[in-house]
Design a protein around this motif. Structure first.
Motif, PDB file in Angstrom:
ATOM      1  N   UNK A   1       0.862  -1.178   0.000  1.00  0.00           N
ATOM      2  CA  UNK A   1       0.000   0.000   0.000  1.00  0.00           C
ATOM      3  C   UNK A   1       0.899   1.228   0.000  1.00  0.00           C
ATOM      4  N   UNK A   2       0.588   2.183  -0.861  1.00  0.00           N
ATOM      5  CA  UNK A   2       1.408   3.381  -0.987  1.00  0.00           C
ATOM      6  C   UNK A   2       1.482   4.144   0.335  1.00  0.00           C
ATOM      7  N   UNK A   3       2.642   4.770   0.572  1.00  0.00           N
ATOM      8  CA  UNK A   3       2.817   5.568   1.780  1.00  0.00           C
ATOM      9  C   UNK A   3       1.848   6.741   1.829  1.00  0.00           C
ATOM     10  N   UNK A   4       1.408   7.194   0.655  1.00  0.00           N
ATOM     11  CA  UNK A   4       0.476   8.323   0.609  1.00  0.00           C
ATOM     12  C   UNK A   4      -0.975   7.883   0.764  1.00  0.00           C
ATOM     13  N   UNK A   5      -1.202   6.565   0.813  1.00  0.00           N
ATOM     14  CA  UNK A   5      -2.566   6.050   0.919  1.00  0.00           C
ATOM     15  C   UNK A   5      -2.948   5.903   2.392  1.00  0.00           C
ATOM     16  N   UNK A   6      -3.157   7.033   3.038  1.00  0.00           N
ATOM     17  CA  UNK A   6      -3.588   7.072   4.435  1.00  0.00           C
ATOM     18  C   UNK A   6      -4.738   8.051   4.549  1.00  0.00           C
ATOM     19  N   UNK A   7      -5.583   7.843   5.511  1.00  0.00           N
ATOM     20  CA  UNK A   7      -6.776   8.669   5.663  1.00  0.00           C
ATOM     21  C   UNK A   7      -6.419  10.143   5.790  1.00  0.00           C
ATOM     22  N   UNK A   8      -7.101  10.963   4.956  1.00  0.00           N
ATOM     23  CA  UNK A   8      -6.891  12.399   4.991  1.00  0.00           C
ATOM     24  C   UNK A   8      -5.828  12.902   4.034  1.00  0.00           C
ATOM     25  N   UNK A   9      -5.109  11.986   3.369  1.00  0.00           N
ATOM     26  CA  UNK A   9      -4.036  12.375   2.460  1.00  0.00           C
ATOM     27  C   UNK A   9      -4.605  12.700   1.075  1.00  0.00           C
ATOM     28  N   UNK A  10      -4.200  13.833   0.505  1.00  0.00           N
ATOM     29  CA  UNK A  10      -4.633  14.206  -0.839  1.00  0.00           C
ATOM     30  C   UNK A  10      -3.884  13.366  -1.868  1.00  0.00           C
ATOM     31  N   UNK A  11      -4.623  12.910  -2.892  1.00  0.00           N
ATOM     32  CA  UNK A  11      -4.021  12.114  -3.962  1.00  0.00           C
ATOM     33  C   UNK A  11      -4.506  12.639  -5.309  1.00  0.00           C
ATOM     34  N   UNK A  12      -3.733  12.382  -6.325  1.00  0.00           N
ATOM     35  CA  UNK A  12      -4.052  12.823  -7.684  1.00  0.00           C
ATOM     36  C   UNK A  12      -4.604  11.660  -8.507  1.00  0.00           C
ATOM     37  N   UNK A  13      -5.384  12.000  -9.507  1.00  0.00           N
ATOM     38  CA  UNK A  13      -5.892  10.980 -10.414  1.00  0.00           C
ATOM     39  C   UNK A  13      -4.719  10.251 -11.078  1.00  0.00           C
TER      40      UNK A  13
ATOM     41  N   UNK B   1      -2.122   3.551  -5.576  1.00  0.00           N
ATOM     42  CA  UNK B   1      -2.471   3.488  -4.162  1.00  0.00           C
ATOM     43  C   UNK B   1      -2.236   2.106  -3.561  1.00  0.00           C
ATOM     44  N   UNK B   2      -2.643   1.071  -4.289  1.00  0.00           N
ATOM     45  CA  UNK B   2      -2.539  -0.294  -3.779  1.00  0.00           C
ATOM     46  C   UNK B   2      -2.033  -1.194  -4.905  1.00  0.00           C
TER      47      UNK B   2
ATOM     48  N   UNK C   1      -8.933  13.010  -8.683  1.00  0.00           N
ATOM     49  CA  UNK C   1      -8.309  13.759  -7.606  1.00  0.00           C
ATOM     50  C   UNK C   1      -9.212  13.687  -6.372  1.00  0.00           C
ATOM     51  N   UNK C   2      -8.619  13.633  -5.198  1.00  0.00           N
ATOM     52  CA  UNK C   2      -9.434  13.588  -3.991  1.00  0.00           C
ATOM     53  C   UNK C   2      -8.599  13.393  -2.753  1.00  0.00           C
ATOM     54  N   UNK C   3      -9.279  13.035  -1.685  1.00  0.00           N
ATOM     55  CA  UNK C   3      -8.641  12.801  -0.392  1.00  0.00           C
ATOM     56  C   UNK C   3      -9.022  11.398   0.068  1.00  0.00           C
ATOM     57  N   UNK C   4      -8.063  10.647   0.573  1.00  0.00           N
ATOM     58  CA  UNK C   4      -8.332   9.290   1.030  1.00  0.00           C
ATOM     59  C   UNK C   4      -9.301   9.331   2.199  1.00  0.00           C
ATOM     60  N   UNK C   5     -10.464   8.714   2.023  1.00  0.00           N
ATOM     61  CA  UNK C   5     -11.466   8.668   3.092  1.00  0.00           C
ATOM     62  C   UNK C   5     -11.266   7.443   3.971  1.00  0.00           C
ATOM     63  N   UNK C   6     -10.934   6.301   3.333  1.00  0.00           N
ATOM     64  CA  UNK C   6     -10.753   5.084   4.117  1.00  0.00           C
ATOM     65  C   UNK C   6      -9.913   4.086   3.330  1.00  0.00           C
ATOM     66  N   UNK C   7      -9.054   3.374   4.022  1.00  0.00           N
ATOM     67  CA  UNK C   7      -8.287   2.266   3.440  1.00  0.00           C
ATOM     68  C   UNK C   7      -8.860   0.989   4.029  1.00  0.00           C
TER      69      UNK C   7
ATOM     70  N   UNK D   1     -11.159  -1.351  -2.173  1.00  0.00           N
ATOM     71  CA  UNK D   1     -10.007  -1.348  -1.269  1.00  0.00           C
ATOM     72  C   UNK D   1      -9.725   0.032  -0.683  1.00  0.00           C
ATOM     73  N   UNK D   2     -10.105   1.075  -1.420  1.00  0.00           N
ATOM     74  CA  UNK D   2      -9.894   2.456  -0.952  1.00  0.00           C
ATOM     75  C   UNK D   2     -11.090   3.295  -1.386  1.00  0.00           C
ATOM     76  N   UNK D   3     -11.520   4.204  -0.505  1.00  0.00           N
ATOM     77  CA  UNK D   3     -12.553   5.183  -0.880  1.00  0.00           C
ATOM     78  C   UNK D   3     -11.973   6.587  -0.798  1.00  0.00           C
ATOM     79  N   UNK D   4     -12.449   7.457  -1.689  1.00  0.00           N
ATOM     80  CA  UNK D   4     -11.958   8.831  -1.766  1.00  0.00           C
ATOM     81  C   UNK D   4     -13.095   9.817  -1.546  1.00  0.00           C
ATOM     82  N   UNK D   5     -12.781  10.919  -0.874  1.00  0.00           N
ATOM     83  CA  UNK D   5     -13.701  12.049  -0.775  1.00  0.00           C
ATOM     84  C   UNK D   5     -13.314  13.093  -1.798  1.00  0.00           C
ATOM     85  N   UNK D   6     -14.290  13.865  -2.239  1.00  0.00           N
ATOM     86  CA  UNK D   6     -13.994  14.978  -3.151  1.00  0.00           C
ATOM     87  C   UNK D   6     -13.327  16.115  -2.388  1.00  0.00           C
TER      88      UNK D   6
END
Length: 812
Positions: free
Chosen positions: A746-758, A762-763, A779-785, A799-804
Motif C-alpha cells: 500500500x502506498x505511503x500516501x494512501x492514508x486517511x486524509x491524504x490528498x491524492x491525484x488521479x 495506491x494499492x 483527484x481527492x482525499x483518502x477517506x478510508x483504506x 479497497x480504498x474510498x476517496x472524498x472529493x
C-alpha cells in the motif's frame, strides 16, 4: 522406474502420457485445490501434499519437504519436475540426490550455473562460439551499482531476475528517472515467483526476435540440437505464439544457432532436454544474435519441436535419466529438419483482453476443445518404426490441456488453460489450421484470450512472418479492433442487416429454451421437443415468461461497446384450443445500442409452422414445419441440431444447457451454439467468423428495473455500475480490485486524509505471480483504506474510498 511428476496441469498430463507408453508407473501430487484435477486422474497413483496450510504454491508445489514426503510414501525412484515451480531448482535436485532419487533433468552443477542468469552470462563469456549481448551480470546488487551499470551501457535497459523465467519480473527502464522504480518492482515480482530478488541488466534491443534452440544431451558426452523455435509473439515478455521453423532463416543460419546452443550446453556439462534462448536483431536475425539464457527444463512450447520433427522429447528425457545413450546423432536430426513440418502453438490463458489482460479466476462451466489429438505424440511405439523422427505428414491439431468443464482456475497458479498446436506441411497451412482450431474452441465461466489469439493468427503481419518481440505492443489496439471488443461495430458498419440477423439468431435460440414440455423439464431428460422440426410446440403447463436477452460482444468493455438487446415476447398463436399443445408465436425486437446516432430497433416475427423447402433444402430436417423469421431483406429459418442439459461437477453446482442450431439466413447456412448456465448467464457463438458473444438472459421485470435504475442514475449525473463487468464506469470515488488476489503493498500516501491525484498508484495486488497496480480514478482525499498488506481480496472488492476536494473543504 517409478516416476513422480512434481507438477500439475497440462504438463503433468503430458509427462504421464509418454510414461504410460513406456510402461512406467506414475505418481501425481496435488494440493487441496487440485484434488479432483485432470492431472491426478492421468497418473497411475496420486499423493496429497500433506500438511499444507493452503493451496498456495509456497505451501504445496514449491515446498520441498512436502514433496519429499510424497516421494518417500510413494517409493518413487525418479522425479520429473515439468516446467515452472521447482523445475530449475538446484536445492530440489540436491535434496533428491541425497534421498537417492533421480532428478529427470540436468546435474546440480548445471542447474546452479544456468539457473543463476548472471552466473550463466559469466560462463558464456568464457565459452567459445556463444555471442553475448552487453550487460551487467555482477554479484553486487546495490542500487547505486546497478544504476551506474545501466547508465554506462545506455538506456533503454532490460531488468531481469537472475533466477526463473517465463517473463515474470522482467521490466524495461527507459531512463535514469524510472530505473529505481522499475528495479523495485522487478525485485518484488522475482521474490514472489522465485524466492530470489537478484537481478541482471542487459541492453534492451527494441527491435528483436526471440529465437530459441532445443538441445538434448546424454550422460555419455553426446549433445545435439533439434533446431529452433521462434517465440517473438509476446506480450509483457510472455510468449503467446511459437513456431518452428523460424520464418526467414536459411538452413545455414539455422545451423549457426544450433551450433551456438550446443556450445552453451557443453560449457556447463548439460544433461537432458534444455533450451538455449537468443535475442536476434529483427533486421538481421540470421547473422546478428546474442545468447540470452538457458532454460534447464522442458519448455512450455516443446510440442512445437515435437510436431515439426515428429520426436517425443519426454521419451528421451526419461531414457537419458535411465542412463541410456542418445538414440540419434546430429546428422539424423539434420535430415529430419530438412523434411520437417511447420508447427505453430497458441497458449490459451484465463485472462481478460478487454480489461488490460487481467487474470480471470473461477469455475469453468463449459469447455469445448477443437477436434484434435489431445496430448498426442506420435512416437515410434505407435508408428512401429525404428527412427525417433516420424512427423505426421498430414495437417492436424494437437491439444495439450490442463482443465476440463467443472474445474476451477485458482489465483494461486499460472492462468494457462492449455495449448493448441497446429502442424502442416507449409506455414500457410499451419496458420489457417491454427485459426480454425481457435474458432472451434469454446470456454464459458471465465474470460479467456481465445478470440484475441484468433485475431493475432490472421493479422497480416503474423501471416507474413518474422514479427519482432515489440510487434504486439505496438499493434495492440489494431488487434483488439479485429478481436471481440469492437466486433459489433465492425459488422454493423459493414453490414447492418447481418448484425441484426446474427443478434436475432442468438436471441431466438435463447428463446427456444422454453420449447420443452413440463415433464421433460422436470426429469432433465433429453429435450426431445427441441429436436423436432415441427415449429414451436409447447404444452399448457410450460411457463412462458417474457425475456430480455442482452448480447455484448466484448467482455468488460465500457467505452464504445455496442450492446444488442433482444426482447423476446411469447404468446399463443390464434385458433388454438385451450388445454392442448399449441404453436408459440414469438416476436423478437432487436435493439442496437452503440452510443451513436445510429441506434436502431428491428422487429422479427415468428411464423409458426411455416414451410420453405427452397431454403436449407440440403438439411434433412428442412421440410415442412420449420419456423421462419422475416428480416429486412429475407428470412431466418432455425433448425434444432442438439439440445442437452448437463450437470457440471463443480463446487458451484452449475447446470449447463447446451443448444446447437442451424439457421438459414436467406438460404445460406449459419451454425450457432448457445450455452446457458443456471444463473441466467450465457455465451453464444454464431457463424465461424464471429467472436464470443456474452449474453444475460433476464426476465422482463429484471430488464425494466435495470433500465429504470440506469435512467435515474443518468438523470442525477451518476455513473451506473456495470453488471458482470459490462456497462458504464464504476464510481470513481471507489478504488476496487479488478481481480482476485493478495494485497502486496500500500502506498505511503494512501492514508486517511491524504490528498491524492488521479492516476496515482495506491494499492498493488498480486495475482498469479504478477503484480497489478490500482490507482486513484480522480483527484481527492483518502477517506478510508479498507485492506491491509497480505489480505486476500475478491474481484470487484473496494479497497480504498476517496472524498472529493469540496467535501473536505466544506467539513473544514
Amino acid at each position: 522406474m517409478r516416476l513422480l511428476v512434481a507438477n500439475r496441469g497440462e504438463i503433468a498430463r503430458r509427462v504421464a502420457h509418454t510414461a504410460r507408453l513406456l510402461g512406467i508407473p506414475t505418481i501425481a501430487v496435488y494440493s487441496e485445490a487440485d484434488a479432483h484435477a485432470p492431472h491426478v486422474r492421468a497418473c497411475t497413483h496420486a499423493q496429497p501434499l500433506l500438511g499444507a496450510a493452503s493451496s498456495a504454491p509456497q505451501e504445496t508445489y514449491l515446498n520441498i519437504p512436502r514433496l519429499l514426503g510424497a516421494i518417500e510414501r510413494s517409493n518413487a525412484t525418479h522425479v520429473h519436475p515439468g516446467y515452472g515451480f521447482l523445475s530449475e531448482s538446484a536445492s530440489f535436485a540436491t535434496a533428491l540426490e541425497r534421498s537417492g532419487v533421480t532428478f529427470v533433468g540436468p546435474p546440480v552443477a548445471a542447474l546452479e550455473a544456468m539457473g543463476d542468469k548472471s552466473s550463466s552470462k559469466r560462463i558464456m563469456e568464457a565459452a567459445q562460439g556463444v555471442p553475448l549481448v552487453p550487460g551487467y551480470h555482477g554479484k553486487d546488487q546495490n542500487d547505486d551499482t546497478l544504476l551506474a551499470a545501466a547508465t554506462e551501457m545506455g538506456f533503454p535497459v532490460m531488468i531481469k531476475p537472475s533466477m526463473g523465467g517465463g517473463g515474470k519480473g522482467m521490466k524495461i527502464s527507459q531512463s535514469r528517472d524510472d530505473f529505481l522504480q522499475q528495479l523495485t518492482t522487478a525485485r518484488r515480482e522475482a521474490a514472489s515467483a522465485f524466492n530470489d530478488d537478484r537481478v541482471l541488466l542487459e541492453r534492451y534491443v527494441p527491435r528483436s526476435r526471440h529465437v530459441e534452440v532445443q538441445v538434448m544431451c546424454d550422460t555419455h558426452g553426446n549433445a545435439v540440437h533439434l533446431y529452433e523455435r521462434d517465440c517473438s509473439v509476446q506480450r509483457r515478455h510472455q510468449k503467446l505464439l511459437e513456431e518452428s521453423p523460424a520464418p526467414g532463416l536459411t538452413e545455414a543460419q539455422r545451423r549457426r544457432y544450433g551450433e551456438a546452443a550446443v556450445a552453451a550446453a557443453k560449457a556447463v556439462g548439460y544433461v537432458g532436454a534444455g533450451t538455449v534462448e537468443f535475442i536476434a536483431d529483427a533486421d538481421d536475425p540470421g547473422d546478428t544474435f546474442y545468447f540470452c539464457e538457458m532454460n534447464t527444463r522442458l519448455q512450455v512450447e516443446h510440442p512445437v519441436t515435437e510436431c515439426a520433427l515428429g520426436v517425443d522429447l519426454v521419451e528421451w528425457q526419461l531414457r537419458v535419466a535411465r542412463g541410456e545413450v542418445l538414440g540419434f546423432g546430429q546428422e539424423e536430426v539434420d535430415c529430419a529438419a530438412r523434411n520437417s513440418m511447420h508447427a505453430i502453438e497458441a497458449r490459451l490463458y484465463a485472462e481478460n483482453p478487454s480489461n488490460n489482460f487481467l487474470p480471470s479466476t473461477g469455475p469453468i462451466w463449459y469447455v469445448r476443445w477443437p477436434k484434435a489429438r489431445e496430448g498426442r505424440v506420435l512416437t515410434r511405439f505407435e508408428t512401429m518404426k525404428d527412427s525417433p523422427f516420424n512427423p505426421v505428414r498430414t495437417p492436424y491439431v494437437r491439444v495439450d490441456v490442463g482443465y476440463e468443464a467443472g474445474g476451477e482456475v485458482s489465483a494461486n497458479y499460472d492462468p494457462m488453460l492449455g495449448k493448441l498446436i497446429a502442424s502442416a506441411p507449409t506455414r500457410d497451412e499451419a496458420v489457417r489450421l491454427l485459426h480454425d482450431a481457435l474458432a472451434e474452441t469454446r470456454f464459458m465461466g471465465l474470460s479467456t484470450n481465445v478470440d484475441f489469439l484468433k485475431a493475432c493468427a490472421i493479422h497480416p503481419d503474423f501471416v507474413k512472418g518474422g514479427v519482432d518481440t515489440a510487434w504486439m505492443e505496438g499493434r495492440l489496439d489494431a488487434i483488439m479492433d479485429s478481436a471481440q471488443d469492437r466486433w459489433w461495430q465492425r459488422v454493423a458498419a459493414s453490414s447492418p442487416d447481418e448484425a441484426d440477423r446474427i443478434a436475432a439468431v442468438a436471441a431466438l435460440i435463447a428463446a427456444r429454451r422454453w420449447d420443452v414440455s413440463a415433464e421433460h423439464a422436470a426429469s432433465g431428460a433429453s429435450l426431445g421437443a427441441w429436436m423436432g422440426a415441427d415449429g414451436f410446440r409447447i404444452s399448457e403447463a410450460t411457463p412462458m415468461p417474457d425475456e430480455v436477452v442482452e448480447i455484448v460482444a466484448g467482455e468488460g468493455v465500457e467505452d464504445g461497446c455496442t450492446k444488442i438487446r433482444a426482447r423476446v415476447r411469447r404468446r399463443r398463436a390464434s385458433g388454438e384450443s385451450s388445454g392442448k399443445a399449441g404453436a408459440l408465436d414469438l416476436e423478437v425486437v432487436v435493439e442496437v445500442h452503440d452510443g451513436s446516432d445510429g441506434d436502431s430497433a428491428v422487429a422479427y416475427r415468428a411464423v409458426p409452422g411455416a414451410a420453405g423447402n427452397a431454403q436449407g433444402a440440403d438439411d434433412p430436417r428442412a421440410g415442412d414445419g420449420v419456423s421462419s423469421y422475416p428480416t429486412r431483406t429475407g428470412s431466418v429459418r432455425l433448425i434444432s441440431l442438439e439440445n442437452r442439459r448437463v450437470q457440471v461437477a463443480s463446487p458451484h453446482g452449475e447446470t449447463i444447457e447446451k443448444m446447437s442450431s442451424r439457421a438459414y439466413v436467406d438460404g445460406k447456412p449459419l451454425d450457432a451454439e448457445l450455452v446457458v448456465a443456471n444463473r441466467g448467464i450465457a455465451n453464444a457463438w454464431v457463424g465461424e467468423g464471429t467472436a464470443t458473444m456474452d449474453l444475460r438472459i433476464l426476465s422482463e421485470e429484471e430488464a425494466s428495473a435495470e433500465d429504470a435504475t440506469a435512467d435515474l442514475e443518468a438523470s442525477s449525473g451518476k455513473s451506473a455500475a456495470g453488471v458482470g463487468g459490462l456497462g458504464a464506469s464504476a464510481d470513481p470515488s471507489k478504488v476496487a480490485s479488478p481481480l482476485f488476489g493478495q494485497v502486496a503493498r500500500i502506498s505511503a500516501s494512501c492514508i486517511r486524509g491524504q490528498a491524492v491525484k488521479r492516476g496515482e498508484p495506491l494499492v498493488w495486488v498480486t495475482s498469479m505471480k504478477l503484480e497489478h497496480e490500482l490507482a486513484a480514478r480522480r483527484d481527492g482525499v483518502v477517506a478510508d483504506v479498507l485492506v491491509e498488506v497480505g489480505e486476500q481480496v475478491k474481484e470487484g472488492q473496494v479497497v480504498v474510498t476517496l472524498d472529493r476536494w469540496e467535501k473536505v473543504t466544506d467539513s473544514d
